[in-house]
Design a protein around this motif. Structure first.
Motif, PDB file in Angstrom:
ATOM      1  N   GLY A 227     -28.449   4.305  -6.645  1.00 50.44           N
ATOM      2  CA  GLY A 227     -29.360   3.519  -7.466  1.00 50.44           C
ATOM      3  C   GLY A 227     -29.671   2.153  -6.896  1.00 50.44           C
ATOM      4  N   ARG A 228     -29.282   1.905  -5.658  1.00 48.30           N
ATOM      5  CA  ARG A 228     -29.564   0.613  -5.033  1.00 48.30           C
ATOM      6  C   ARG A 228     -30.896   0.664  -4.324  1.00 48.30           C
ATOM      7  NH1 ARG A 228     -24.006   1.503  -3.660  1.00 48.30           N
ATOM      8  NH2 ARG A 228     -24.688   2.224  -1.649  1.00 48.30           N
ATOM      9  N   LYS A 229     -31.491  -0.501  -4.135  1.00 46.41           N
ATOM     10  CA  LYS A 229     -32.754  -0.594  -3.404  1.00 46.41           C
ATOM     11  C   LYS A 229     -32.518  -0.299  -1.931  1.00 46.41           C
ATOM     12  CE  LYS A 229     -34.953  -3.988  -6.357  1.00 46.41           C
ATOM     13  NZ  LYS A 229     -35.519  -5.321  -6.438  1.00 46.41           N
ATOM     14  N   PRO A 230     -33.522   0.326  -1.239  1.00 44.75           N
ATOM     15  CA  PRO A 230     -33.379   0.548   0.199  1.00 44.75           C
ATOM     16  C   PRO A 230     -33.303  -0.788   0.930  1.00 44.75           C
ATOM     17  CG  PRO A 230     -35.408   1.534  -0.653  1.00 44.75           C
ATOM     18  CD  PRO A 230     -34.749   0.818  -1.772  1.00 44.75           C
ATOM     19  N   MET A 231     -32.636  -0.771   2.075  1.00 40.44           N
ATOM     20  CA  MET A 231     -32.574  -1.982   2.889  1.00 40.44           C
ATOM     21  C   MET A 231     -33.958  -2.305   3.424  1.00 40.44           C
ATOM     22  SD  MET A 231     -29.102  -1.378   5.095  1.00 40.44           S
ATOM     23  CE  MET A 231     -29.946  -0.217   6.127  1.00 40.44           C
ATOM     24  N   LEU A 232     -34.295  -3.564   3.481  1.00 40.76           N
ATOM     25  CA  LEU A 232     -35.558  -3.980   4.083  1.00 40.76           C
ATOM     26  C   LEU A 232     -35.371  -3.995   5.588  1.00 40.76           C
ATOM     27  CD1 LEU A 232     -36.502  -6.921   1.703  1.00 40.76           C
ATOM     28  CD2 LEU A 232     -37.340  -4.583   1.666  1.00 40.76           C
ATOM     29  N   ALA A 233     -36.328  -3.425   6.302  1.00 35.49           N
ATOM     30  CA  ALA A 233     -36.214  -3.351   7.750  1.00 35.49           C
ATOM     31  C   ALA A 233     -37.543  -3.731   8.376  1.00 35.49           C
ATOM     32  CB  ALA A 233     -35.830  -1.938   8.184  1.00 35.49           C
ATOM     33  N   THR A 234     -37.480  -4.380   9.522  1.00 35.99           N
ATOM     34  CA  THR A 234     -38.676  -4.692  10.291  1.00 35.99           C
ATOM     35  C   THR A 234     -38.699  -3.752  11.482  1.00 35.99           C
ATOM     36  OG1 THR A 234     -38.548  -7.004   9.634  1.00 35.99           O
ATOM     37  CG2 THR A 234     -39.893  -6.489  11.570  1.00 35.99           C
ATOM     38  N   ARG A 235     -39.807  -3.075  11.675  1.00 38.47           N
ATOM     39  CA  ARG A 235     -39.962  -2.122  12.769  1.00 38.47           C
ATOM     40  C   ARG A 235     -41.250  -2.438  13.518  1.00 38.47           C
ATOM     41  NH1 ARG A 235     -34.942  -0.518  12.603  1.00 38.47           N
ATOM     42  NH2 ARG A 235     -34.394   0.631  10.763  1.00 38.47           N
ATOM     43  N   ASN A 236     -41.470  -1.764  14.643  1.00 39.75           N
ATOM     44  CA  ASN A 236     -42.681  -1.941  15.421  1.00 39.75           C
ATOM     45  C   ASN A 236     -43.298  -0.578  15.696  1.00 39.75           C
ATOM     46  OD1 ASN A 236     -44.361  -2.147  17.916  1.00 39.75           O
ATOM     47  ND2 ASN A 236     -43.797  -4.301  17.711  1.00 39.75           N
ATOM     48  N   LEU A 237     -44.590  -0.433  15.404  1.00 43.52           N
ATOM     49  CA  LEU A 237     -45.272   0.846  15.586  1.00 43.52           C
ATOM     50  C   LEU A 237     -45.300   1.310  17.038  1.00 43.52           C
ATOM     51  CD1 LEU A 237     -48.264   0.346  13.160  1.00 43.52           C
ATOM     52  CD2 LEU A 237     -46.399   1.981  12.920  1.00 43.52           C
TER      53      LEU A 237
END
Length: 185
Positions: A70-80
């Motif tokens: 029930g926790r929020k997903p981790m925020l992640a920065t990615r590159n296309l």
């Protein structure tokens, strides 16, 4: 070894193999062997999680353990443009995000095209933008394919029959697609 540790180890192996595969001779035996290993890892992940896209989701900040608790997903920065392979036997489709009623994918093509006589006829609306490379997109009833270059985008209505006539064989063609409405998958 517990399930989460096993999946994490498999994910690390999968990431290393995928990165190294981009440097390999596409027709070489090592490339085909590594593809077999990737398929085995994905098959085991499917057995353990029930999700065919487990590594695509966890690689982009969504972790099954967080969702189950029930926790929020981790925020992640990615590159296309990270880990874009130079050569592929088949197109590479990576699910970047999935929400109720929408899916976002990165597709990498390296000279692939639709099979002769094959037409896509999708349940969902698809919005697609070409980020790099080039491609020819043909719609049923049009006399010639539309030539797409970086920055070109098109909205494809549900059930609009279309096919990929060609993609650049000398440079990776990277597409970003958004599928909306209709049935998932």
């Amino acid at each position: 070894m517990d399930r989460e540790r096993l999946l994490a180890a498999m994910g690390g192996c999968r990431e290393t193999i995928t990165r190294e595969q981009a440097r390999m001779e596409i027709s070489g035996p090592l490339y085909f062997s590594s593809s077999t290993v990737l398929a085995a890892i994905d098959g085991l992940a499917l057995m353990l999680t029930g999700r065919r896209d487990y590594f695509h989701l966890t690689g982009h900040g969504v972790h099954e353990g967080n969702a189950a608790a029930g926790r929020k997903p981790m925020l992640a920065t990615r590159n296309l443009f990270a880990n874009v392979p130079e050569r592929l036997i088949d197109e590479e489709i990576t699910i970047l995000a999935e929400f109720p009623g929408a899916r976002i994918e990165r597709i990498v093509s390296t000279g692939q095209a639709s099979q002769p006589g094959f037409w896509y006829d999708q349940e969902r609306v698809e919005w697609v933008v070409l980020l790099s490379g080039s491609a020819g997109l043909l719609f049923d009833g049009e006399g010639a394919p539309r030539s797409l270059r970086p920055g070109d985008y098109v909205e494809i209505p549900a059930h609009a029959r279309h096919r990929v006539e060609w993609t650049d064989a000398n440079e990776a063609t990277v597409w970003l697609t958004v599928h909306v409405g209709g049935k998932a998958g």
